[in-house]
Design an enzyme around this catalytic site. Structure first.
Site: not given
Ligand code: G6P
Length: 606
Positions: A2, A27, A74, A98-99, A479, A483, A486, A502, A601
């Protein structure tokens, strides 16, 4: 997680609060709310979903008052419904948090037995009731908060306002970040400096355990034992950062297209192109004396570390451990005193990464970090920081931060190879020159997005996608799958190409797209054999490669052409096609690309 904000302003603050919250939506965006004190009375507006719902509510039903707090959520405790949206309040106090309050159940039972009436499922609401209990027992707000803080276990950043107090806000920090902003006869508070950028660039960061009493004239900060402390006021860089979409439909598109430029900026910070030499700032350890390097991160940053393992081991002959930060501590691995640990994070606030950093510090490790937010907790708790120069990344799915992380890691691997005597001047020059060409190659990939637009309708219809890669293309496959998951919500898995037989090969039929990341390097022929295994079972191959698809000997449904590049820098260039695949598929499907469901994020809970 948050985001929280607070303003003691000169005029009505509701609009400023919403403006600051917009910068904190990364956040979380499950719900949002604001509360103010107007004529001594507390008022509140809350709305489920994105901030625009709160904005609409405030237009229909304005909130007056020159002091206020705000929150974007969040969800952790309780569903993302309006009743669980912050601020939480009683008649006497309003709180944003937040927390996570870990002992909230015990506190809630105790308060309920005393007659407190709870209206949400959140952990936060206990804070409002604890403070109210103290206030009705005759305490003033400062004493009430002090006594309450002593009872809270867990992580929190808090901002609180009180009935009858137009010029008072109390804030506290334990575990979650909190920045104070100093205005002219105004005071601000926010989860980060970017939230406060429109209002002030004079920022002080609270330390863990700090709490502060704010009025419009200034701040009194105390540590967890109640001792008065000073925290330095710095000029934040955040205000200089322009945050808008430019001509792009989404922040993600803008950020993907910024990559040639930001990779170039990042390279310029670590490379002397005049001499084709790496130029890394002083490190808290000497690569020549290291027996291992430990890398930890989460999400996309973890995949950057997986790429870096190939670089450190192949080019610098340095053994590397790579861990998902949330798992690192559970390995209870023995760390040699004086060893080195490297942390990679865009936000610099990811709770699992920060917790791992602190664990390593407690084990006498030297701490190096690669972060995009220089004022972040991870940066501040490191012995040395190598910033990525990606600029603010707003799209929740990381793109340009990833390529800048790879850029710094590549430079660091060359520095390690030099220090360990395995990269001589000629090889250094070759690798540096290859890095110097990356912005141009990335720009070439970005020049024509039509093949990605044409692929999108087909991918949008499937339920599962496989990504395959070998060597340093394997983390790019991971990755790519992340992506796609997500932002399009299509299930995708990344596999090492050699692992296909496998297990995952059992999934392949004519409905299964298999995206193969295959630069023409020394592993290419082996990957072609895996493609043939896919083709033999009718799988639809999407080949991402500089190779001629006709020469593979198998039916290629789609070829996404990539320029021929030096094998060292291939992960940097191949990161871009997998971003474009996900982006165009998601936009075709009409999902919320910048703020995908359930994600955030910056993940500041473990
Ligand atoms: C979240 C974000 C990702 C990011 C990850 C790590 O899951 O959605 O895009 O890679 O956190 O975040 P950081 O800020 O530590 O790179």
């Amino acid at each position: 997680m948050c985001g929280i904000v607070g303003v003691l302003g000169k005029g009505p603050v509701a609009e400023q609060l919403v403006d600051a919250l917009k910068r904190l939506e990364y956040r979380g965006y499950d719900s949002a709310g604001v509360a103010t004190v107007a004529n001594g009375e507390l008022g509140r507006r809350r709305a489920e979903g994105k901030l625009r719902n709160l904005e609409e509510l405030l237009t229909r039903s304005p909130l007056y008052g020159n002091s206020g707090i705000g929150h974007t959520r969040w969800a952790t405790h309780g569903k993302p419904i309006e009743a669980n949206a912050h601020p939480h309040m009683t008649e006497l106090v309003s709180v944003v948090h937040n927390g996570i309050i870990e002992n909230f159940r015990t506190l809630k039972d105790e308060l309920a037995a005393q007659g407190a009436n709870f209206t949400s499922d959140t952990d936060t609401e206990v804070i409002a009731h604890l403070i109210t209990h103290e206030l009705t027992a005759g305490g003033d707000p400062v004493r009430a908060v002090y006594n309450t803080l002593k009872r809270l276990e867990g992580a929190f950043a808090l901002a609180m306002i009180f009935r009858g107090y137009n010029d008072l806000m109390i804030v506290a920090r334990q575990g979650s970040p909190l920045a104070l902003g100093y205005g002219n006869g105004e005071m601000f508070v926010g989860s980060d400096a970017i939230a406060l950028a429109p209002f002030t660039d004079a920022i002080a960061y609270l330390e863990d355990g700090d709490w502060a009493v704010l009025t419009r004239q200034g701040v009194a900060i105390r540590d967890r034992d109640g001792r008065a402390v000073e925290r330095p006021i710095t000029r934040s860089l955040a205000s200089a950062l322009l945050i808008d979409k430019g001509n792009y439909r989404h922040f993600m598109a803008k950020e993907i297209h910024e990559q040639p430029e930001v990779i170039g900026h990042t390279l310029a910070a670590y490379v002397d192109f005049a001499t084709s030499r790496i130029d890394i700032p002083a490190l808290p350890f000497d690569f020549a004396n290291l027996s291992r390097l430990s890398l930890s991160a989460c999400g996309t940053a973890f995949y950057a570390c997986l790429v870096a393992r190939y670089w450190f081991e192949r080019w610098a002959r340095l053994p590397v451990d790579v861990d998902i930060a949330s798992e690192f501590r559970y390995r209870e691995t023995a760390l040699d005193p004086g060893g080195a640990a490297l942390f990679v994070s865009q936000s610099g606030e990811t709770a699992d990464t920060l917790a791992t950093l602190r664990y390593c510090r407690a084990q006498a490790q030297k701490i190096l970090s690669i972060v995009n937010v220089r004022e972040s907790s991870i940066a501040r708790e490191s012995d040395a920081v190598l910033p990525t120069l990606a600029g603010p990344e707003i799209g929740v799915a990381s793109t340009k931060a990833f390529s800048c992380q790879l850029t710094v890691l590549a430079c660091l691997a060359i520095a390690a190879g030099k220090a360990r005597g395995v990269i001589g001047p000629a090889l250094e020059m070759e690798l540096v020159q290859a890095l110097g060409e990356v912005p141009r190659h990335v720009a070439t990939v970005l020049r024509d997005e039509r093949p990605y637009e044409m692929l999108a309708p087909r991918l949008s219809k499937v339920h599962d996608v496989l990504y395959l890669g070998r060597g340093s293309s394997y983390p790019i496959a991971l990755e790519g799958a992340l992506k796609l998951k997500e932002i399009s919500y299509i299930h995708a898995e990344g596999y090492a190409a050699g692992e296909l037989k496998h297990g995952p090969i059992a999934l392949i039929d004519e409905n299964m797209p298999v995206i193969v990341i295959a630069p023409r390097d020394d592993l290419y022929e082996k990957t072609v054999s895996n493609m043939q295994e896919v083709a033999a079972r009718g799988g639809q191959i999407v080949l991402v490669s500089d190779a001629d698809p006709a020469a593979t000997g198998c039916a290629i449904a789609t070829h996404l052409a990539v320029p021929a590049v030096h094998r060292f820098v291939a992960p940097l260039v191949y990161a871009v096609p997998v971003q474009l695949i996900a982006y165009h598929t998601a936009t075709f499907m009409g999902t919320d690309v910048d703020q995908p469901r359930n994600l955030a994020k910056s993940v500041t809970v473990e």
